[in-house]
Each structure stands twice: as C-alpha cells, then as structure tokens.
Design a protein around this motif. Structure first.
Motif, mmCIF file in Angstrom:
data_model
loop_
_atom_site.group_PDB
_atom_site.id
_atom_site.type_symbol
_atom_site.label_atom_id
_atom_site.label_comp_id
_atom_site.label_asym_id
_atom_site.label_seq_id
_atom_site.Cartn_x
_atom_site.Cartn_y
_atom_site.Cartn_z
ATOM 1 N N GLY A 203 0.811 -1.220 0.000
ATOM 2 C CA GLY A 203 0.000 0.000 0.000
ATOM 3 C C GLY A 203 0.836 1.257 0.000
ATOM 4 N N ALA B 77 -4.320 1.451 8.883
ATOM 5 C CA ALA B 77 -4.895 2.475 8.010
ATOM 6 C C ALA B 77 -3.924 3.655 8.005
ATOM 7 C CB ALA B 77 -6.266 2.918 8.495
ATOM 8 N N GLY C 245 -7.776 -6.402 4.116
ATOM 9 C CA GLY C 245 -8.549 -5.413 4.862
ATOM 10 C C GLY C 245 -9.821 -6.009 5.449
ATOM 11 N N ASP D 119 -5.579 0.110 4.417
ATOM 12 C CA ASP D 119 -4.952 0.303 3.108
ATOM 13 C C ASP D 119 -3.442 0.091 3.086
ATOM 14 O OD1 ASP D 119 -4.389 2.530 4.643
ATOM 15 O OD2 ASP D 119 -4.986 4.005 3.147
#
Length: 222
Positions: A66, A221, A94, A123
């Motif tokens: 990510g 995240a 996720g 992410d």
C-alpha cells in the motif's frame, strides 16, 4: 488449538483496547496468507533489510504493502532503496482485519474501537520475517495519520509478544505467546502502546505450513 493443548485457548483483553485472538486464522487461511507473503517478498519492492538512521540494521526483514514504510515515515515508493513502486494492498486483507476488530470488540465488551461494525478503510500493511535469532525492540506504531486499530496476524514460529504501556519502553508490560494463526488487535487507549518481540521459539511452526521462521503481517490504516 495446538496438538499439545488440552483445552482451546481463550481470547483475552491483555490491556484496555488490546485483544489477543488465538487461532483466528484457519489452516487454509494461514496457507493463503503465507503464499501471498511469498509472492510479495519477490522483487521489485520485495523483502529487504531495514537500515536505521543510527546506522544499525533491523534483524527482522520487511516489506510493505500500500505504502512503503521507512524509518520513520511512509512513501509511495521504496525511497530508501531502489525507488520501486510499492506493491498494492489487497482488499481481502482489509476484510480480514475488519473482521478481527469486530471479534476483538466482542471480547473487550465496550466500544473501544467505535460503535457498530468496523468500517476502517485499511490500506497499508507491513510484513515482517523473523529468521532464527531475530527480534523486535520495543517501539510504537506512530507514523500513521490514522488512529484506527492495528491488526496483527502471525504465521510460523511462536513468539513472545511483549505489550507495554503508552508512556515508555519500560515496565509495566505483559508477555503474550503468539502462535501461528493468532491475531492481535490494539486500538483505542492502547493504539500508541510500546510493544516488541524479545524472542521467537524456533521449531514451533506447524509442520504442514512448511515455514522456518516467523511471519508477522500488521494491517493498518494510513
């Protein structure tokens, strides 16, 4: 539940907002995650040795999904290496993380992660590989802009996971054994707590997994 366990291990809130979920991943899910990690570890932007600003090297080898983590920040490319674009974060990972947060909330018995089902847009992830003798010093995950819970999945060797406090690297802390397939969630008041892995237990991986060492996937995240 391991072959030497008389009773199943119970999920437990280790500290407010920090929950251990034993045997969270099925054998099939462990194989899926390990196969994915082996693909992610290949170049470009694959498994690497992390060099610290002090000049030292981490004994744990690492890759990012990510966004690329480097000491101490995130970038879209491997800025402290060859500059390659980082590999994408998979949506299914996720989904696993959100389900683990929901399971941890049931154990905690209070809305430490917010009301209702987890809707965090996870992410990014770090994949850490611990070979024989590798360890992780006490640190806290503070480079993300989001305060969403961190979700950690373990594969391979069991380890001693040391979960401390938010004030510093010293005591008080709690040592928890994490085995292959376990998850650990920490958020809310525990989100910035110091934690580390003082040792692994070589030879403790499930034989059917075919893994020598420990793989830890921490989902966050950004």
């Amino acid at each position: 539940m391991g072959p030497g366990d008389l009773f199943p291990r119970e999920a437990e809130e280790v500290a407010p907002g920090a929950v251990h979920l034993p045997d969270r991943l099925s054998e099939e899910e462990q194989h899926k995650l390990l196969a994915a990690c082996r693909e992610w570890s290949k170049p470009p932007a694959g498994l690497r040795t992390v060099r610290l600003p002090s000049g030292g090297e981490m004994s744990v080898r690492q890759l990012s999904l990510g966004r690329h983590w480097y000491p101490y920040g995130y970038a879209p490319t491997v800025v402290d290496g060859g500059g390659e674009p980082v590999k994408p974060f998979p949506g299914w990972l996720g989904e696993w993380a959100r389900a683990a947060v929901d399971a941890a909330a049931q154990v905690a018995g209070e809305p430490v992660y917010g009301a209702g089902p987890c809707a965090v847009p996870y992410d990014i992830a770090l994949v850490n590989f611990y070979g024989d003798g590798a360890r992780m010093g006490m640190h806290r995950d503070s480079d993300e802009r989001s305060a969403a819970p961190v979700v950690s999945f373990s594969l391979g060797y069991a380890c001693v996971f040391r979960f401390g406090n938010t004030e510093g690297r010293g005591r008080p802390w709690r040592d928890v054994e994490l085995r292959s397939g376990d998850a650990f969630v920490f958020g809310g008041p525990a989100r910035r707590a110091y934690h580390g892995v003082p040792r692994t237990e070589p030879g403790s991986a499930p034989p059917e997994l075919g893994l020598r060492g420990r793989v830890n996937v921490t989902v966050r995240a950004y």
